[in-house]
Design a protein around this motif. Sequence first.
Motif, PDB file in Angstrom:
ATOM      1  N   ASP A 269      -4.542   7.471   4.088  1.00 41.71           N
ATOM      2  CA  ASP A 269      -3.605   6.472   3.561  1.00 41.71           C
ATOM      3  C   ASP A 269      -3.387   5.328   4.532  1.00 41.71           C
ATOM      4  OD1 ASP A 269      -3.323   7.969   1.289  1.00 41.71           O
ATOM      5  OD2 ASP A 269      -1.498   8.999   1.950  1.00 41.71           O
TER       6      ASP A 269
ATOM      7  N   VAL B 126      12.031  12.479  -8.613  1.00 39.38           N
ATOM      8  CA  VAL B 126      10.816  13.232  -8.326  1.00 39.38           C
ATOM      9  C   VAL B 126       9.812  12.995  -9.444  1.00 39.38           C
ATOM     10  CG1 VAL B 126       9.828  15.519  -7.938  1.00 39.38           C
ATOM     11  CG2 VAL B 126      12.115  14.972  -7.038  1.00 39.38           C
TER      12      VAL B 126
ATOM     13  N   ASP C   8       6.057  13.557  -5.622  1.00 40.52           N
ATOM     14  CA  ASP C   8       6.533  12.495  -4.748  1.00 40.52           C
ATOM     15  C   ASP C   8       7.983  12.167  -5.102  1.00 40.52           C
ATOM     16  OD1 ASP C   8       4.151  12.133  -3.306  1.00 40.52           O
ATOM     17  OD2 ASP C   8       3.335  10.844  -4.876  1.00 40.52           O
ATOM     18  N   THR C   9       8.734  11.805  -4.102  1.00 33.66           N
ATOM     19  CA  THR C   9      10.115  11.367  -4.313  1.00 33.66           C
ATOM     20  C   THR C   9      10.177   9.868  -4.112  1.00 33.66           C
ATOM     21  OG1 THR C   9      10.988  13.489  -3.528  1.00 33.66           O
ATOM     22  CG2 THR C   9      12.505  11.627  -3.586  1.00 33.66           C
ATOM     23  N   VAL C  10      10.563   9.156  -5.167  1.00 35.85           N
ATOM     24  CA  VAL C  10      10.662   7.705  -5.114  1.00 35.85           C
ATOM     25  C   VAL C  10      12.084   7.294  -5.500  1.00 35.85           C
ATOM     26  CG1 VAL C  10       8.223   7.355  -5.630  1.00 35.85           C
ATOM     27  CG2 VAL C  10       9.871   7.451  -7.500  1.00 35.85           C
TER      28      VAL C  10
ATOM     29  N   ARG D 196       2.441  14.118  -9.067  1.00 34.55           N
ATOM     30  CA  ARG D 196       1.240  13.447  -8.576  1.00 34.55           C
ATOM     31  C   ARG D 196       0.025  14.242  -9.034  1.00 34.55           C
ATOM     32  NH1 ARG D 196       2.441  13.552  -3.678  1.00 34.55           N
ATOM     33  NH2 ARG D 196       1.169  15.316  -3.009  1.00 34.55           N
TER      34      ARG D 196
ATOM     35  N   ASP E 222      17.170   8.942  -5.982  1.00 34.71           N
ATOM     36  CA  ASP E 222      15.913   9.641  -5.689  1.00 34.71           C
ATOM     37  C   ASP E 222      15.402  10.312  -6.957  1.00 34.71           C
ATOM     38  OD1 ASP E 222      16.018   8.860  -3.084  1.00 34.71           O
ATOM     39  OD2 ASP E 222      16.943  10.724  -2.361  1.00 34.71           O
TER      40      ASP E 222
ATOM     41  N   ASP F  78      -4.659  17.198  -3.255  1.00 34.98           N
ATOM     42  CA  ASP F  78      -3.494  16.321  -3.093  1.00 34.98           C
ATOM     43  C   ASP F  78      -2.642  16.247  -4.352  1.00 34.98           C
ATOM     44  OD1 ASP F  78      -1.902  14.810  -1.456  1.00 34.98           O
ATOM     45  OD2 ASP F  78      -2.878  12.913  -1.911  1.00 34.98           O
TER      46      ASP F  78
END
Length: 241
Positions: free
Chosen positions: A142, A98, A82-84, A101, A96, A78
């Motif tokens: 999750d 990136v 991630d896009t936050v 992780r 946005d 994994d």
Amino acid sequence: VREADVMWAKTVWRILDLREKMNFPLYFPTQPIGNRMSLIDVLLYAIENENLTAYSATDDLNEFKQIISLADVNSTLDKGFDTVQVRNLDTQLLDDTVIARAAKTDEVKQIMIKEKWFFDRKHSTMQVQIVGMCPIRMYYRDEEIGLEDATIQKKKTFWVYYPEVRDVLSSHEIYNRNNDAQRISFDDFFMQRRFSSYIFAESNVYNNRSIMNYAPGRESLLESEKIKEYLFNMEHDLWEY
């Protein structure tokens, strides 16, 4: 060992549970501390920097068939991006962003080992060789995190061929809980059989099925001990008095 000297052989698969006290040196530290790394971190380091070949773990017990890339290995743990949304202090708008992780190496809590037991008639001894190992990731989905009825997911990540990884394992020290002055390597740990494990499959006519397929629950542990006793008795019965 010459092939002509191997008069009897048996392939077995073992599970090392890293949550057992004897196997703690393989699990800790969960994050590298200087030169000290856990077993999974050493394997990932070797794949990324030492050109260690990783093989797919999707074909059940038929290991070392399909080579996979570093990206595939990271995907099984994994690792990715991630896009936050982060608020821009100048425009006060959400942009946005990136972020990386990290691989969830702390979720690797079991190691599957394939080994071959054989009797060397030249030296009249029973010997064992580790063929390969496969880290197993244990985690919650999750959407099930925090639920009382959440079930632990088990996922085989990748296989490595042990003779190929021995040079790397022998060059990384493992913590010796009994003596700080006598350091040993990961290879010493496996070759000296300092780990705790149980047998969960043996080579058989039924497509190498695991014990759980025909002896579930408590009976699987009894079957595991039965196979272990069989290996011991085989060496004993080959002697003549």
